[in-house]
Design a protein around this motif. Structure first.
Motif, PDB file in Angstrom:
ATOM      1  N   UNK A  45      30.982  42.422  35.732  1.00  0.00           N
ATOM      2  CA  UNK A  45      31.567  41.322  34.965  1.00  0.00           C
ATOM      3  C   UNK A  45      31.283  39.998  35.666  1.00  0.00           C
ATOM      4  N   UNK A  46      31.423  39.975  36.980  1.00  0.00           N
ATOM      5  CA  UNK A  46      31.151  38.765  37.747  1.00  0.00           C
ATOM      6  C   UNK A  46      29.713  38.297  37.592  1.00  0.00           C
ATOM      7  N   UNK A  47      28.773  39.223  37.633  1.00  0.00           N
ATOM      8  CA  UNK A  47      27.361  38.860  37.460  1.00  0.00           C
ATOM      9  C   UNK A  47      27.094  38.313  36.061  1.00  0.00           C
ATOM     10  N   UNK A  48      27.673  38.951  35.061  1.00  0.00           N
ATOM     11  CA  UNK A  48      27.467  38.487  33.685  1.00  0.00           C
ATOM     12  C   UNK A  48      28.095  37.111  33.480  1.00  0.00           C
ATOM     13  N   UNK A  49      29.270  36.904  34.050  1.00  0.00           N
ATOM     14  CA  UNK A  49      29.932  35.602  33.931  1.00  0.00           C
ATOM     15  C   UNK A  49      29.142  34.527  34.678  1.00  0.00           C
ATOM     16  N   UNK A  50      28.660  34.874  35.872  1.00  0.00           N
ATOM     17  CA  UNK A  50      27.867  33.928  36.655  1.00  0.00           C
ATOM     18  C   UNK A  50      26.604  33.526  35.893  1.00  0.00           C
ATOM     19  N   UNK A  51      25.964  34.488  35.263  1.00  0.00           N
ATOM     20  CA  UNK A  51      24.765  34.218  34.480  1.00  0.00           C
ATOM     21  C   UNK A  51      25.088  33.290  33.304  1.00  0.00           C
ATOM     22  N   UNK A  52      26.191  33.559  32.624  1.00  0.00           N
ATOM     23  CA  UNK A  52      26.622  32.705  31.515  1.00  0.00           C
ATOM     24  C   UNK A  52      26.894  31.284  32.003  1.00  0.00           C
ATOM     25  N   UNK A  53      27.621  31.156  33.094  1.00  0.00           N
ATOM     26  CA  UNK A  53      27.973  29.834  33.626  1.00  0.00           C
ATOM     27  C   UNK A  53      26.717  29.085  34.086  1.00  0.00           C
ATOM     28  N   UNK A  54      25.780  29.777  34.716  1.00  0.00           N
ATOM     29  CA  UNK A  54      24.540  29.114  35.159  1.00  0.00           C
ATOM     30  C   UNK A  54      23.784  28.524  33.978  1.00  0.00           C
ATOM     31  N   UNK A  55      23.661  29.294  32.913  1.00  0.00           N
ATOM     32  CA  UNK A  55      22.947  28.801  31.738  1.00  0.00           C
ATOM     33  C   UNK A  55      23.748  27.715  31.020  1.00  0.00           C
ATOM     34  N   UNK A  95      26.707  34.974  26.489  1.00  0.00           N
ATOM     35  CA  UNK A  95      28.101  35.210  26.120  1.00  0.00           C
ATOM     36  C   UNK A  95      28.292  36.654  25.667  1.00  0.00           C
ATOM     37  N   UNK A  96      27.350  37.156  24.881  1.00  0.00           N
ATOM     38  CA  UNK A  96      27.411  38.545  24.422  1.00  0.00           C
ATOM     39  C   UNK A  96      27.332  39.513  25.597  1.00  0.00           C
ATOM     40  N   UNK A  97      26.435  39.246  26.535  1.00  0.00           N
ATOM     41  CA  UNK A  97      26.307  40.111  27.717  1.00  0.00           C
ATOM     42  C   UNK A  97      27.587  40.111  28.534  1.00  0.00           C
ATOM     43  N   UNK A 104      33.101  46.981  28.792  1.00  0.00           N
ATOM     44  CA  UNK A 104      32.796  48.189  29.564  1.00  0.00           C
ATOM     45  C   UNK A 104      33.757  48.342  30.737  1.00  0.00           C
ATOM     46  N   UNK A 105      34.067  47.233  31.397  1.00  0.00           N
ATOM     47  CA  UNK A 105      34.999  47.283  32.528  1.00  0.00           C
ATOM     48  C   UNK A 105      36.390  47.710  32.073  1.00  0.00           C
ATOM     49  N   UNK A 106      36.847  47.145  30.983  1.00  0.00           N
ATOM     50  CA  UNK A 106      38.172  47.508  30.484  1.00  0.00           C
ATOM     51  C   UNK A 106      38.212  48.968  30.030  1.00  0.00           C
ATOM     52  N   UNK A 107      37.117  49.446  29.473  1.00  0.00           N
ATOM     53  CA  UNK A 107      37.054  50.854  29.074  1.00  0.00           C
ATOM     54  C   UNK A 107      37.183  51.770  30.292  1.00  0.00           C
ATOM     55  N   UNK A 108      36.585  51.370  31.405  1.00  0.00           N
ATOM     56  CA  UNK A 108      36.675  52.161  32.640  1.00  0.00           C
ATOM     57  C   UNK A 108      38.103  52.215  33.184  1.00  0.00           C
ATOM     58  N   UNK A 109      38.903  51.225  32.854  1.00  0.00           N
ATOM     59  CA  UNK A 109      40.278  51.177  33.354  1.00  0.00           C
ATOM     60  C   UNK A 109      41.231  52.063  32.553  1.00  0.00           C
ATOM     61  N   UNK A 111      42.980  55.363  31.155  1.00  0.00           N
ATOM     62  CA  UNK A 111      43.146  56.716  31.713  1.00  0.00           C
ATOM     63  C   UNK A 111      42.083  57.653  31.118  1.00  0.00           C
ATOM     64  N   UNK A 112      41.698  58.656  31.863  1.00  0.00           N
ATOM     65  CA  UNK A 112      40.605  59.528  31.435  1.00  0.00           C
ATOM     66  C   UNK A 112      40.854  60.151  30.073  1.00  0.00           C
ATOM     67  N   UNK A 113      42.109  60.515  29.744  1.00  0.00           N
ATOM     68  CA  UNK A 113      42.374  61.164  28.465  1.00  0.00           C
ATOM     69  C   UNK A 113      42.227  60.185  27.278  1.00  0.00           C
ATOM     70  N   UNK A 114      42.405  58.910  27.510  1.00  0.00           N
ATOM     71  CA  UNK A 114      42.195  57.933  26.439  1.00  0.00           C
ATOM     72  C   UNK A 114      40.700  57.635  26.273  1.00  0.00           C
ATOM     73  N   UNK A 115      39.945  57.739  27.354  1.00  0.00           N
ATOM     74  CA  UNK A 115      38.512  57.505  27.262  1.00  0.00           C
ATOM     75  C   UNK A 115      37.829  58.580  26.448  1.00  0.00           C
ATOM     76  N   UNK A 116      38.380  59.773  26.441  1.00  0.00           N
ATOM     77  CA  UNK A 116      37.789  60.865  25.662  1.00  0.00           C
ATOM     78  C   UNK A 116      37.848  60.575  24.163  1.00  0.00           C
ATOM     79  N   UNK A 117      38.891  59.857  23.744  1.00  0.00           N
ATOM     80  CA  UNK A 117      39.072  59.562  22.321  1.00  0.00           C
ATOM     81  C   UNK A 117      38.294  58.328  21.871  1.00  0.00           C
ATOM     82  N   UNK A 118      37.834  57.499  22.784  1.00  0.00           N
ATOM     83  CA  UNK A 118      37.181  56.263  22.348  1.00  0.00           C
ATOM     84  C   UNK A 118      35.676  56.343  22.425  1.00  0.00           C
TER      85      UNK A 118
END
Length: 118
Positions: A45-55, A95-97, A104-109, A111-118
């Motif tokens: 997320x930091x890399x994507x935000x940094x890239x957005x801010x640079x541009x 911005x899309x990236x 993706x980061x929020x999806x990783x956060x 719980x594993x049983x909720x990730x199975x359904x999404x």
């Protein structure tokens, strides 16, 4: 900022330079804070935000430079600034990236049983 610069009060040039410079300083401080925060939260997320801010800085910097060189607007009809003057369309891909990385980061956060359904 390019919009604010173009819409500055022409009759108060010195005060407007100070006012707009202070807004820009605060904006830069907020960007620095959020760059650090996102990088600590998630490297991706930091890399994507940094890239957005640079541009964004590159695009906005050019537009701000041109806005300072242009005369301040003096009529209501000049309030609408066309994309040919300030074109932010290049930023959509960054911005899309960034949003994809956040998603993706929020999806990783989840719980594993909720990730199975999404």
């Amino acid at each position: 900022m390019p919009y604010a610069i173009r819409r500055r009060h022409a009759d108060q040039a010195a005060e407007e330079r100070v006012r707009l410079s202070e807004i820009l300083r605060e904006t830069q401080a907020q960007l620095a804070y959020h760059l650090a925060w996102t990088a600590l939260e998630s490297p991706a997320v930091g890399d994507a935000y940094k890239n957005l801010v640079q541009h964004l800085r590159r695009t906005a910097g050019i537009a701000m430079h041109e806005a300072w060189e242009a005369p301040a607007i003096t009529s209501d009809t000049q309030m609408n600034i066309p994309p040919a003057v300030i074109d932010l369309s290049e930023l959509v891909q960054y911005e899309t990236a960034y949003l994809d990385a956040v998603r993706a980061h929020l999806h990783e956060l989840l719980p594993w049983w909720k990730r199975l359904r999404s």
